[in-house]
Design a protein around this motif. Structure first.
Motif, short mmCIF file in Angstrom:
data_model
loop_
_atom_site.label_atom_id
_atom_site.label_comp_id
_atom_site.label_asym_id
_atom_site.label_seq_id
_atom_site.Cartn_x
_atom_site.Cartn_y
_atom_site.Cartn_z
N PHE A 5 -6.57 -4.44 -1.21
CA PHE A 5 -5.84 -5.04 0.03
C PHE A 5 -6.55 -6.55 -0.09
CE2 PHE A 5 -5.78 -6.31 4.52
CZ PHE A 5 -4.53 -6.46 4.72
N ASP A 6 -6.05 -7.72 0.17
CA ASP A 6 -6.55 -8.93 0.19
C ASP A 6 -6.29 -9.25 1.62
OD1 ASP A 6 -6.95 -11.78 0.44
OD2 ASP A 6 -6.18 -12.30 -1.76
N ALA A 7 -7.05 -9.39 2.61
CA ALA A 7 -6.96 -9.58 4.06
C ALA A 7 -6.76 -11.04 4.26
CB ALA A 7 -8.23 -9.24 4.83
N ALA A 8 -7.39 -11.78 3.50
CA ALA A 8 -7.14 -13.32 3.80
C ALA A 8 -5.67 -13.57 3.47
CB ALA A 8 -8.13 -14.19 2.75
N GLU A 9 -5.12 -13.37 2.38
CA GLU A 9 -3.60 -13.32 2.02
C GLU A 9 -2.68 -12.58 2.76
OE1 GLU A 9 -2.57 -16.02 0.46
OE2 GLU A 9 -4.55 -16.99 0.26
N SER A 10 -3.21 -11.35 3.37
CA SER A 10 -2.27 -10.21 3.81
C SER A 10 -1.22 -9.69 2.99
CB SER A 10 -1.66 -10.88 5.18
OG SER A 10 -1.01 -9.92 5.78
N ARG A 11 -1.94 -9.02 1.57
CA ARG A 11 -0.99 -8.55 0.78
C ARG A 11 -1.80 -7.61 -0.08
NH1 ARG A 11 -0.73 -14.01 -3.11
NH2 ARG A 11 -2.97 -13.81 -3.86
N PHE A 12 -1.32 -6.82 -0.88
CA PHE A 12 -1.73 -5.68 -1.31
C PHE A 12 -1.22 -5.32 -2.76
CE2 PHE A 12 1.69 -3.74 0.91
CZ PHE A 12 2.10 -2.95 0.08
N SER A 13 -1.68 -4.81 -3.85
CA SER A 13 -1.19 -4.21 -4.93
C SER A 13 -1.65 -2.84 -4.69
CB SER A 13 -2.22 -4.89 -6.02
OG SER A 13 -3.44 -4.42 -5.98
N ALA A 14 -0.73 -1.86 -5.53
CA ALA A 14 -0.45 -0.77 -5.36
C ALA A 14 0.08 0.05 -6.61
CB ALA A 14 0.35 -0.40 -4.20
N MET A 15 -0.06 1.32 -6.51
CA MET A 15 0.73 2.04 -7.55
C MET A 15 1.38 3.05 -7.11
SD MET A 15 -2.48 4.32 -9.15
CE MET A 15 -2.01 5.87 -9.67
N LEU A 16 2.54 3.73 -7.76
CA LEU A 16 3.51 4.81 -7.19
C LEU A 16 2.80 5.92 -7.21
CD1 LEU A 16 6.75 3.69 -9.14
CD2 LEU A 16 6.36 3.68 -6.50
N VAL A 17 2.97 6.87 -6.05
CA VAL A 17 2.42 8.07 -6.19
C VAL A 17 3.62 9.28 -6.87
CG1 VAL A 17 1.66 9.83 -4.36
CG2 VAL A 17 0.90 7.49 -4.15
N ASP A 18 3.12 10.12 -7.64
CA ASP A 18 4.06 11.05 -8.09
C ASP A 18 4.55 11.76 -7.06
OD1 ASP A 18 4.33 9.45 -10.38
OD2 ASP A 18 2.51 10.64 -11.24
#
Length: 67
Positions: free
Chosen positions: A54-67
């Protein structure tokens, strides 16, 4: 931004806003935008993801799908 901040390891339901060959652009209930690399789902679908970063400065995140 409203709602709570995300952190690595959180599992959240997100809305798929756009599907690209490299992954999905998604949005959390609190309005935070993210990218799910390599994921596949229909635009408008709700999917469960695990936050990788999570990038608080840019207010965005990267993630992966949960099966």
């Amino acid at each position: 931004m409203t709602g709570t901040l995300l952190k690595a390891g959180d599992e959240v339901d997100v809305l798929v806003k756009s599907a690209k060959p490299f992954g999905l652009f998604v949005e959390s209930d609190s309005g935070v935008h993210g990218l799910v690399r390599g994921g596949s789902a229909a635009v408008g679908a709700t999917v469960r993801v695990r936050v990788i970063e999570f990038d608080a400065a840019e207010s965005r995140f990267s993630a992966m799908l949960v099966d």
